[in-house]
Design a protein around this motif. Structure first.
Motif: not given
Lengths: 151, 189
Positions: A17, A48, A50-52, A54-55, A58-59, B34, B121, B168
């Protein structure tokens, strides 16, 4: 310190990551050195991150209180784990007996119980019948020997 | 005195205590919902699966072993298995979920809250194979360790790490197709 190229960097990124503190020390040092000199790798790292991010976004998640109510109101209709059920239907006896601790004891006890059953099941014998049984067990013919002796 | 822990509540639930069960639902429903919503790709499926998972907890409370796993891990494992059963039943060809389903499911308010980035996403997530999506969600969103996520998915830690890596990379490539920015440049590398 091993040299790292963009391909190795991407593989490491896939594996650990975008947070370099999660990387093993050697790879982290090599990655930091590569990040300083390679624009492509910087772009990859930024993507990467940005993806983290965005993930992580989601929380944030809300759930309707109606769902909670729906679950709770369905409970009486579902056969629950009523503790009394086990106590009254006798299943607890079997589950206790079949527990791991008692299984070998039960197995060892089977021949013992069989032996007792056989012993108590034998009929009372007269002296002659007993002699016959013993001679059979000894695989010899005691009467034949007596006859031979008398002749 | 603090609130009772999950293990204590489960002990009471296995004795038929509905109040203890309601505490567990209140505490863990949002987290489980979730996971299931993002895994299944729709809030409606998230509702159904969460409800079913908690009812399974009620029915099988006596099977929970406190020393063996955390309650939250056990709950996720139940939910994950339910989801797998569901897709096997409904999708015998085991195709990935329809990515459009993500856009249909949230209501107007939720749509307003979701940023463009987040929607993309979610769409990219929905396009990933189920196992990769599940591994990413469990580790990156739900916060489980690799070991716990592997236990939930009933797989080995190495297999899980491989799923995470492929997931990923898959996300990066899919986002690169839809975002003409940094991600795009990165995905082309």
């Amino acid at each position: 310190m091993n040299a790292m190229d963009a391909k190795n960097f991407e593989q490491a990124l896939d594996r650990w990551g975008s947070d370099l503190s999660d990387w093993p020390a050697t790879e982290r040092q090599a990655a930091e050195a590569l990040l300083v000199r390679s624009k492509d790798v910087q772009t990859l790292m930024e993507a990467e991150r940005q993806i983290d991010s965005a993930l992580s976004a989601l929380r944030e998640h809300a759930v309707s209180s109606r769902l909670e109510q729906r679950i709770l109101t369905r409970l009486p209709a579902v056969a629950g784990s009523d503790p009394a059920a086990g106590a009254y239907d006798g299943q607890w006896i079997w589950s206790w007996l079949s527990a791991k601790v008692w299984r070998p004891v039960l197995l060892a006890g089977v021949p013992l119980i069989f032996g007792f059953a056989m012993g108590f099941g034998l009929p009372d014998l007269t002296e002659q019948e007993l002699a016959e049984q013993i001679s059979m067990l000894a695989l010899s013919d005691i009467y034949q020997e007596i006859d031979d002796a008398q002749q | 005195m603090g609130e009772p822990g999950d293990d204590e509540l489960m002990k009471a639930v296995s004795a038929g205590d509905q109040v203890a069960f309601s505490h567990l639902v209140k505490r863990h429903l949002p987290i489980l919902h979730r996971y299931l919503t993002h895994l299944a790709g729709s809030a409606a499926d998230g509702d159904e699966l969460s409800q079913e998972a908690f009812l399974r907890v009620w029915q099988s409370a006596d099977k929970f072993r406190p020393g063996k796993a955390r309650f939250i891990t056990w709950l996720h494992r139940i939910a994950h298995n339910l989801y797998i059963d569901e897709i096997r039943r409904n999708r015998p060809d085991n195709l990935p979920l329809d990515p459009e389903a993500v856009d249909e499911s949230p209501g107007p308010e939720q749509q307003m809250q979701l940023g463009q980035e987040s929607r993309l996403l979610q769409q990219a997530l929905a396009e990933l194979p189920e196992a990769q999506r599940s591994a990413l969600l469990l580790c990156q969103v739900q916060g489980f360790s690799n070991q716990e996520a592997a236990a939930i998915m009933d797989t080995g830690v190495r297999a899980l790490e491989s799923l995470l890596a492929r997931g990923r990379r898959g996300l990066r490539q899919r986002l690169a197709r839809s975002v003409p920015s940094t991600v795009k440049k990165a995905g082309q590398q």
